[in-house]
Design an enzyme around this catalytic site. Structure first.
Site, PDB file in Angstrom:
ATOM      1  N   CYS A  17       2.934 -24.544  30.318  1.00 54.61           N
ATOM      2  CA  CYS A  17       4.281 -24.369  29.780  1.00 54.61           C
ATOM      3  C   CYS A  17       4.513 -22.953  29.269  1.00 54.61           C
ATOM      4  O   CYS A  17       3.573 -22.206  29.000  1.00 54.61           O
ATOM      5  CB  CYS A  17       4.505 -25.373  28.641  1.00 54.61           C
ATOM      6  SG  CYS A  17       6.238 -25.599  28.231  1.00 54.61           S
ATOM      7  N   ASP A 138       3.400 -34.073  20.523  1.00 50.91           N
ATOM      8  CA  ASP A 138       3.129 -32.673  20.195  1.00 50.91           C
ATOM      9  C   ASP A 138       2.893 -32.543  18.699  1.00 50.91           C
ATOM     10  O   ASP A 138       3.224 -33.444  17.919  1.00 50.91           O
ATOM     11  CB  ASP A 138       4.336 -31.825  20.650  1.00 50.91           C
ATOM     12  CG  ASP A 138       3.999 -30.359  20.861  1.00 50.91           C
ATOM     13  OD1 ASP A 138       4.820 -29.666  21.498  1.00 50.91           O
ATOM     14  OD2 ASP A 138       2.937 -29.910  20.389  1.00 50.91           O
TER      15      ASP A 138
HETATM   16  O1  LIG Z   1       6.538 -23.184  23.527  1.00 53.15           O
HETATM   17  C1  LIG Z   1       7.529 -22.848  22.867  1.00 53.15           C
HETATM   18  O2  LIG Z   1       7.784 -21.665  22.580  1.00 53.15           O
HETATM   19  C2  LIG Z   1       8.508 -23.897  22.396  1.00 53.15           C
HETATM   20  C3  LIG Z   1       9.579 -23.519  21.567  1.00 53.15           C
HETATM   21  C4  LIG Z   1      10.485 -24.501  21.117  1.00 53.15           C
HETATM   22  C5  LIG Z   1      10.347 -25.824  21.517  1.00 53.15           C
HETATM   23  C6  LIG Z   1       9.282 -26.213  22.359  1.00 53.15           C
HETATM   24  C7  LIG Z   1       8.354 -25.251  22.784  1.00 53.15           C
HETATM   25  N1  LIG Z   1       7.270 -25.609  23.583  1.00 53.15           N
HETATM   26  C8  LIG Z   1       7.066 -26.991  23.934  1.00 53.15           C
HETATM   27  C9  LIG Z   1       5.900 -27.263  24.807  1.00 53.15           C
HETATM   28  O3  LIG Z   1       5.952 -28.175  25.631  1.00 53.15           O
HETATM   29  C10 LIG Z   1       4.583 -26.571  24.529  1.00 53.15           C
HETATM   30  O4  LIG Z   1       3.886 -26.430  25.742  1.00 53.15           O
HETATM   31  C11 LIG Z   1       3.792 -27.455  23.574  1.00 53.15           C
HETATM   32  O5  LIG Z   1       4.435 -27.412  22.326  1.00 53.15           O
HETATM   33  C12 LIG Z   1       2.337 -27.028  23.448  1.00 53.15           C
HETATM   34  O6  LIG Z   1       2.278 -25.712  22.956  1.00 53.15           O
HETATM   35  P1  LIG Z   1       0.832 -25.107  22.519  1.00 53.15           P
HETATM   36  O7  LIG Z   1       0.442 -25.821  21.240  1.00 53.15           O
HETATM   37  O8  LIG Z   1       1.103 -23.648  22.323  1.00 53.15           O
HETATM   38  O9  LIG Z   1      -0.132 -25.378  23.640  1.00 53.15           O
END
Ligand SMILES: O=C(O)c1ccccc1NCC(=O)[C@H](O)[C@H](O)COP(=O)(O)O
Length: 220
Positions: A17, A138
């Protein structure tokens, strides 16, 4: 072959993502990712514009899905992305209700915050989002953004769920094996854990992440 809670799971799907570069999207497909996430959430440091996303979609290899991610975006924002980017799946991360999420004629998954003390039961989630194709659990709290790089207590995932779920939040190549064995998700989602900096993915981190997911899938 993994059998968890009576379900036969052959292969854990992988979503990379927060993609912002066409080269990262192509590499994701070459390494075996099943989906890439394009972020349109207003305040994300990984946000891209629909015109950029349209060009990036062309970097997608066959049989890799494009997931468009929103967080309380206006209706017209979502409509513009659906029209120009043609995503395979929508992901809603904010306070959107089922009627809004289903109104675009594209399958959707709903992100569920697991960072608060109390989480909703499987039954209440399925009643609240009957049209959802699945859920993404999440580590954010209610109203919070994703992409934090933080994990949550995986034992708190609502069970038994009738819909598939994706595990997200702080996953890396170093913990995804344990995360899969602990939760047996339909898929795993990662952003920070494969990055050199927000939006800039690291090929070696991506490769190691896929390798560890495959190792978990082969684990008896
Ligand atoms: O990733 C972002 O910047 C974000 C911003 C606002 C809402 C959602 C967002 N991401 C959602 C996702 O699906 C991410 O991949 C997920 O939160 C996992 O992130 P990480 O902990 O950095 O792997």
């Amino acid at each position: 072959m993994n059998v968890a809670k009576g379900r036969v799971l052959f292969r854990t799907r992988i979503k990379f993502c927060g993609m912002t570069r066409p080269g990262d999207i192509r590499l994701a497909g070459e390494l075996g990712a099943d989906a890439i996430g394009l972020i349109f959430a207003p305040d994300s440091s990984r946000r891209i514009e629909p015109e950029q996303a349209r060009a990036m979609r062309e970097a997608l290899l066959p049989m890799v899905d494009a997931v468009a991610l929103f967080m309380d975006n206006p209706l017209d924002d979502v409509r513009e992305v659906v029209r120009h980017v043609r995503p395979n799946l929508l992901q809603f991360h904010g306070s959107e209700d089922d009627a809004f999420c289903r109104s675009f004629g594209v399958p959707y998954i709903k992100a569920i915050p697991m960072g608060d003390a109390v989480t909703q039961s499987a039954m209440s989630l399925q009643a609240k989002y009957p049209a959802a194709a699945g859920f993404l659990f999440d580590s954010h709290g209610a109203g919070g953004s994703g992409g934090s790089g933080k994990t949550f207590d995986w034992s708190r995932i609502p069970d038994p769920l009738e819909k598939p779920f994706v595990l997200a939040g702080g996953l890396t190549a170093d913990n995804v094996f344990d995360a899969i064995l602990a939760t047996r998700p339909w898929g795993v989602d990662v952003s920070s854990g494969i990055e050199a900096e927000p939006g800039v993915k690291d090929g070696e981190c991506m490769r190691r992440f896929v390798e560890e997911v495959r190792r978990a899938d082969c684990h008896q």
